[in-house]
Write an enzyme that holds these catalytic residues in place. Sequence first.
Site, short mmCIF file in Angstrom:
data_model
loop_
_atom_site.label_atom_id
_atom_site.label_comp_id
_atom_site.label_asym_id
_atom_site.label_seq_id
_atom_site.Cartn_x
_atom_site.Cartn_y
_atom_site.Cartn_z
N GLY A 36 6.80 4.86 -6.63
CA GLY A 36 6.16 5.49 -7.80
C GLY A 36 7.20 6.11 -8.71
CE1 TYR A 145 -0.13 -1.10 2.40
CE2 TYR A 145 -1.51 -3.06 2.55
CZ TYR A 145 -1.25 -1.81 2.00
OH TYR A 145 -2.11 -1.28 1.07
CE LYS A 149 -2.09 1.77 3.68
NZ LYS A 149 -2.26 3.07 3.00
P1 NAD Z 1 1.96 2.68 -5.45
O1 NAD Z 1 3.17 2.08 -4.84
O2 NAD Z 1 1.87 2.69 -6.94
O3 NAD Z 1 1.79 4.18 -4.97
C1 NAD Z 1 2.20 4.66 -3.73
C2 NAD Z 1 2.90 5.99 -3.93
O4 NAD Z 1 3.24 6.54 -2.64
C3 NAD Z 1 4.20 5.87 -4.72
O5 NAD Z 1 4.25 6.84 -5.73
C4 NAD Z 1 5.28 6.12 -3.67
O6 NAD Z 1 6.47 6.65 -4.21
C5 NAD Z 1 4.57 7.07 -2.72
N1 NAD Z 1 5.11 7.09 -1.35
C6 NAD Z 1 5.31 6.03 -0.53
N2 NAD Z 1 5.84 6.45 0.64
C7 NAD Z 1 5.96 7.79 0.56
C8 NAD Z 1 6.42 8.80 1.44
N3 NAD Z 1 6.91 8.51 2.65
N4 NAD Z 1 6.37 10.10 1.05
C9 NAD Z 1 5.88 10.43 -0.18
N5 NAD Z 1 5.44 9.52 -1.07
C10 NAD Z 1 5.49 8.21 -0.70
O7 NAD Z 1 0.70 1.93 -4.81
P2 NAD Z 1 -0.86 2.07 -5.12
O8 NAD Z 1 -1.37 0.76 -5.50
O9 NAD Z 1 -1.10 3.23 -6.03
O10 NAD Z 1 -1.43 2.41 -3.67
C11 NAD Z 1 -1.79 3.72 -3.30
C12 NAD Z 1 -2.48 3.72 -1.94
O11 NAD Z 1 -3.67 2.93 -1.99
C13 NAD Z 1 -1.62 3.13 -0.82
O12 NAD Z 1 -1.82 3.87 0.37
C14 NAD Z 1 -2.16 1.74 -0.65
O13 NAD Z 1 -1.99 1.25 0.65
C15 NAD Z 1 -3.63 1.93 -1.01
N6 NAD Z 1 -4.23 0.66 -1.48
C16 NAD Z 1 -4.06 0.25 -2.77
C17 NAD Z 1 -4.60 -0.95 -3.19
C18 NAD Z 1 -4.47 -1.46 -4.60
O14 NAD Z 1 -4.98 -2.54 -4.88
N7 NAD Z 1 -3.84 -0.77 -5.52
C19 NAD Z 1 -5.32 -1.74 -2.27
C20 NAD Z 1 -5.45 -1.29 -0.98
C21 NAD Z 1 -4.91 -0.07 -0.60
#
Ligand code: NAD
Length: 311
Positions: A36, A145, A149
């Site tokens: 992010g 992943y 999860k």
């Molecule tokens: P993204 O990569 O934009 O956001 C994830 C955020 O988590 C990032 O800002 C990253 O820097 C932060 N992060 C990762 N590891 C970290 C850690 N150890 N400590 C602190 N921060 C950490 O992804 P997204 O699409 O916004 O996904 C967000 C959540 O939703 C995730 O858990 C993902 O598995 C889940 N998800 C998203 C989707 C989708 O379609 N967008 C689908 C299924 C699940």
Amino acid sequence: MRTLITGGAGFVGSHLCDRFLGEGHEVLCVDNFITGNLGNCEHMRGNPSFQFIRHDISHPIEIDGPLDNILHFASPASPVDYLRHPIPTLKVGSLGTHNTLGLAKAKKARYLLASTSEVYGDPEQHPQREDYWGHVNPIGIRGVYDEAKRFAEAMTMSYHRYHSVDTHIVRIFNTYGERMRLDDGRVVPNLMGQALRGEPLTVYGDGSQTRSFCYVADLVDGIYRLLFTEFHEPVNLGNPNEVSILEFAKEILELSGSKSRIEFKPLPQDDPKVRRPDITRARRLLGWEPKIERREGMKRTMEYFKNKVNG
Ligand code: NAD
Ligand code: UDP
């Protein structure tokens, strides 16, 4: 209410921060920027109800004062990202989930875990209902992943059963919208970026695999509703409108007016052949269903990427 959101500088997390601030919460956003960036939260920085904490949530965290809600969204989420960061992905799904659940227990806070349709793997049941246990290759490249999860869900249910934490689990299906990273490798930013730059659109395999795309505002609304229920088992949130990837690429070409051609590339290992949520549970429990049609959501997202490509 005081709400902590891990992964709050990411795509979905930053929209959650906006929503909770809008509902009058004080928001503590925890992120280590692995995928992010602070730009997603730039507009919140002057808000006295918003606090940013730079921290890797795979390490324990201490927070002063009370917390009412914890939403654990930290995790690399795109296949390209989690293949680039396999060990941090496993750690944030396991250790990060343990740390945030421990915090929820200590603070007597409501807890919501961001899980995923990937817990169903390459599904043999279609559409996917919450009572389907899935078809996951634990040692394949996506295993880092998917299994993280699945472990996170098991840990969350255990904290509910053994420590009476008020937990919730959302299984998110492909969600898209503003603030996705242009280079995160997922199909929406990849194809839209390529169309806007006039490059060939990369379709993996023959493009017959399907996905069902949900606009981010719809997802956030479902998550907000789920957090305040008494329901503890997983709930699918996504848009049941299913489309093949080839068809989707053609829609992007049409919407962008791009003259790009489609270029077929090899299908990555274990790429699910179909994916569509059964949202009966969310409909009944939350009175929720997606409102934004794919065409409208794609138009808004394309506008966002247009500025990024040109800027
Ligand atoms: P993204 O990569 O934009 O956001 C994830 C955020 O988590 C990032 O800002 C990253 O820097 C932060 N992060 C990762 N590891 C970290 C850690 N150890 N400590 C602190 N921060 C950490 O992804 P997204 O699409 O916004 O996904 C967000 C959540 O939703 C995730 O858990 C993902 O598995 C889940 N998800 C998203 C989707 C989708 O379609 N967008 C689908 C299924 C699940
Ligand atoms: N995909 C594609 N071209 C791309 C990126 C992805 O054809 O440039 C395909 C990918 O193989 C998968 C689907 O689009 O079948 C969705 O991929 P994404 O990475 O967005 O997430 P997934 O749903 O696989 O987790």
